[in-house]
Design a protein around this motif. Structure first.
Motif, PDB file in Angstrom:
ATOM      1  N   SER A  19      -5.123  10.036  -2.569  1.00 38.70           N
ATOM      2  CA  SER A  19      -5.834  10.830  -1.565  1.00 38.70           C
ATOM      3  C   SER A  19      -4.931  11.770  -0.780  1.00 38.70           C
ATOM      4  O   SER A  19      -5.293  12.908  -0.518  1.00 38.70           O
ATOM      5  CB  SER A  19      -6.562   9.902  -0.593  1.00 38.70           C
ATOM      6  OG  SER A  19      -7.603   9.269  -1.272  1.00 38.70           O
ATOM      7  N   ASP A  29       0.863  -1.181   0.000  1.00 35.59           N
ATOM      8  CA  ASP A  29       0.000   0.000   0.000  1.00 35.59           C
ATOM      9  C   ASP A  29       0.899   1.230   0.000  1.00 35.59           C
ATOM     10  O   ASP A  29       1.469   1.603   1.018  1.00 35.59           O
ATOM     11  CB  ASP A  29      -0.908  -0.039   1.250  1.00 35.59           C
ATOM     12  CG  ASP A  29      -1.945   1.074   1.252  1.00 35.59           C
ATOM     13  OD1 ASP A  29      -1.787   2.027   0.463  1.00 35.59           O
ATOM     14  OD2 ASP A  29      -2.896   0.994   2.043  1.00 35.59           O
ATOM     15  N   SER A  78      -2.692   5.279  -3.847  1.00 35.17           N
ATOM     16  CA  SER A  78      -3.792   6.195  -3.552  1.00 35.17           C
ATOM     17  C   SER A  78      -3.378   7.596  -3.958  1.00 35.17           C
ATOM     18  O   SER A  78      -2.221   7.975  -3.817  1.00 35.17           O
ATOM     19  CB  SER A  78      -4.057   6.177  -2.046  1.00 35.17           C
ATOM     20  OG  SER A  78      -4.896   7.243  -1.700  1.00 35.17           O
TER      21      SER A  78
HETATM   22  C1  LIG Z   1      -2.462   3.340   4.438  1.00 40.53           C
HETATM   23  C2  LIG Z   1      -3.719   3.771   3.784  1.00 40.53           C
HETATM   24  N1  LIG Z   1      -4.185   3.068   2.757  1.00 40.53           N
HETATM   25  C3  LIG Z   1      -5.317   3.409   2.135  1.00 40.53           C
HETATM   26  C4  LIG Z   1      -6.050   4.489   2.535  1.00 40.53           C
HETATM   27  C5  LIG Z   1      -7.324   4.824   1.822  1.00 40.53           C
HETATM   28  O1  LIG Z   1      -7.035   5.711   0.786  1.00 40.53           O
HETATM   29  P1  LIG Z   1      -8.102   6.184  -0.278  1.00 40.53           P
HETATM   30  O2  LIG Z   1      -8.623   7.504   0.173  1.00 40.53           O
HETATM   31  O3  LIG Z   1      -7.337   6.278  -1.563  1.00 40.53           O
HETATM   32  O4  LIG Z   1      -9.181   5.164  -0.348  1.00 40.53           O
HETATM   33  C6  LIG Z   1      -5.601   5.262   3.617  1.00 40.53           C
HETATM   34  C7  LIG Z   1      -6.376   6.412   4.077  1.00 40.53           C
HETATM   35  O5  LIG Z   1      -6.144   6.961   5.112  1.00 40.53           O
HETATM   36  C8  LIG Z   1      -4.403   4.888   4.241  1.00 40.53           C
HETATM   37  O6  LIG Z   1      -3.916   5.581   5.280  1.00 40.53           O
END
Ligand SMILES: Cc1ncc(COP(=O)(O)O)c(C=O)c1O
Length: 491
Positions: free
Chosen positions: A316, A284, A314
């Motif tokens: 995000s 991830d 991601s």
């Molecule tokens: C380690 C990790 N993976 C995945 C995500 C989720 O990300 P997304 O907003 O792209 O779904 C987060 C969100 O905080 C995260 O901290």
């Protein structure tokens, strides 16, 4: 008990270690209700004589049962079954995550928010994105709103192939899967690969959202302790052998919640182990773009020559979380399962947004934005480091990350981060108590502070105030211990 006389281990024909065979037999006896809560397992020497195996075999299988909390040891007395089958169901129920523990922390309007690892909205490139959105609407008209290919808009996948090449990831366009956020990526991987009762391995501590996904699929989660430079390799190998997990889920760069980055050496060793046991790894990569030092924080996928790493990216944390966009790079071996899971989940990610992102990447606006985000986050990072050095009490343990937004702390025992949280909230400071990130809520002294959603001025003020509250707790604790351990003069 008679049932122990009936245990048969395959000493010649089976490729499975004897301790795993024994662990499985004993576990089945507990699950079937043949061994009940409070039943005593035979003493180690007695069972080893009965089964004609050495003591270590018995000790190891008992330890595995203990790690799953199926049995417990009473010092000087023996090993006992911890629960009845019905309660065992409850045990897995209990692991289900209450909503508040999934990161839904209540926020007052003026609170200093060290809890959220999501960027504040003032960092979003709204004007630039509006331009590319309008361009897509003028160019593609209705087709931007039709159903899209489940795998993702082809030109976007082409742009992503070029983008990941800058991270030294070499892949084919056909291995790229567009997803509606990394959370969906984790979910469709789990949906495609896991059956009820399968084992999944994670870092301890880990991202709560991933744990919630694995639990929702009925998987059994095993955690592996994190060391300063990544997973404990000894533990990893031992647990792969013991549990034969479907996959290992990790964040090798700026791990959430600890901020730890794996050393290059450890990344390579983990890939070697994965190759040896044919283990899939889910990487991830939610944040490796925010590297504030000169160390190379290469992704695991860049080093993956055996196609065993499922890479999740991601957008995000470095772009806009509300877009719900990200991508996977999926090994050929499991591509079909993942694609099917994506299709049955939401058919495809929004076509309009995929097209806008493609233009955004193609025009190079993306690179400019990453630079901008890096400088913004770096400033917060530096102020955070300075404030910690200035104010954080010595008794609190932490090591500084080399990038990202997360800082991880340990209060001196027996102070609890939940207690600190309750006090801090009243002073308008919120953060994430550490128990949220562990499988077992016993780990009560850790907490995470994130710099993603706080301004530079809030950081110094917030750390000073929080440090004051911690000092106060330490002082009270010391006072309490002085009183309870005090000497009374005999007069
Ligand atoms: C380690 C990790 N993976 C995945 C995500 C989720 O990300 P997304 O907003 O792209 O779904 C987060 C969100 O905080 C995260 O901290």
């Amino acid at each position: 008990m008679k049932i122990f006389d009936e245990i048969k281990l395959d000493k010649d024909g089976s490729s499975e270690h004897l301790y795993i065979q024994l662990y499985k037999v004993l576990k089945a006896l507990i699950m079937e209700g043949k061994l009940k809560k409070g039943d005593r397992l035979p003493p180690i020497r007695k069972l080893s004589e009965l089964l004609k195996v050495n003591n270590v075999t018995i000790v190891t299988s008992y330890r595995m049962l203990e790690e799953e909390k199926l049995v417990y040891k009473k010092v000087g007395s023996g090993t006992y079954v911890a629960l009845n089958f019905q309660n065992h169901e409850n045990f897995f129920q209990e692991q289900k995550t209450p909503l508040i523990d999934q990161g839904h922390i209540q926020l007052e309007e003026n609170a200093i928010n060290f809890a959220s690892a999501t960027p504040s909205t003032d960092l979003f490139p709204v004007d630039d994105f509006k331009k590319v959105l309008n361009e897509v609407l003028d160019r593609d008209k209705g087709s931007a709103f039709g159903y899209q290919e489940s795998q993702g808009y082809y030109p976007l996948r082409v742009a992503i192939k070029e983008y990941v090449a800058t991270y030294k990831i070499v892949t084919e366009i056909s291995n790229i899967q567009i997803i509606s956020g990394a959370q969906q990526g984790i979910d469709i991987i789990a949906k495609g690969l896991l059956n009820h009762g399968d084992y999944v391995m994670i870092e301890g501590p880990s991202y709560r959202g991933a744990m919630a996904v694995f639990e929702s699929r009925g998987a059994k989660i095993i955690d592996i302790p994190l060391e300063k430079d990544g997973l404990s390799l000894q533990d990893l190998e031992k647990k792969i052998i013991a549990y034969q997990p479907k996959f290992l889920y990790i964040m090798p760069n700026f791990q959430n919640p600890t901020g730890i980055s794996y050393s290059l050496e450890k990344k390579k060793k983990i890939l070697k182990i994965a190759e040896k046991y044919n283990l899939l790894i889910v990487e991830d990569d939610y944040l490796s773009d925010l590297n504030f030092c000169n160390d190379e924080n290469i992704t695991l996928k860049s080093l993956d020559h055996k196609d065993l790493v499922i890479y999740i990216k991601s957008f995000s944390k470095i772009f806009m979380p509300g877009l719900r966009l990200g991508f996977l790079i999926v090994p050929k071996l499991i591509y079909k399962e993942v694609l099917l899971a994506k299709h049955t989940t939401d058919i495809s990610t929004s076509g309009l947004l995929q097209r806008a992102l493609e233009l955004y990447l193609k025009r190079g606006i993306w690179q400019q934005h990453i630079k901008y985000m890096s400088t913004q986050y770096m400033e917060r990072f530096e102020v955070m480091v300075e404030s910690l050095e200035k104010y954080m009490p010595q008794e609190v343990q932490y090591s500084l990350p080399t990038g990202g937004v997360n800082f991880w702390f340990k209060l001196p025992e027996p102070l609890s981060s939940k207690e600190l949280y309750e006090i801090a909230v009243k002073q308008q400071i919120v953060f994430a108590p550490g128990h949220l990130f562990f499988l077992s809520s016993k780990e009560g002294s850790y907490f995470r502070l994130s710099t993603a959603a706080v301004t530079v001025s809030e950081i110094e003020y917030g750390i000073k105030k929080l440090s004051g509250l911690i000092n106060e707790l330490i002082r009270k604790q010391n006072h309490h211990s002085d009183q309870t351990n005090g000497y009374t003069p005999i007069l």
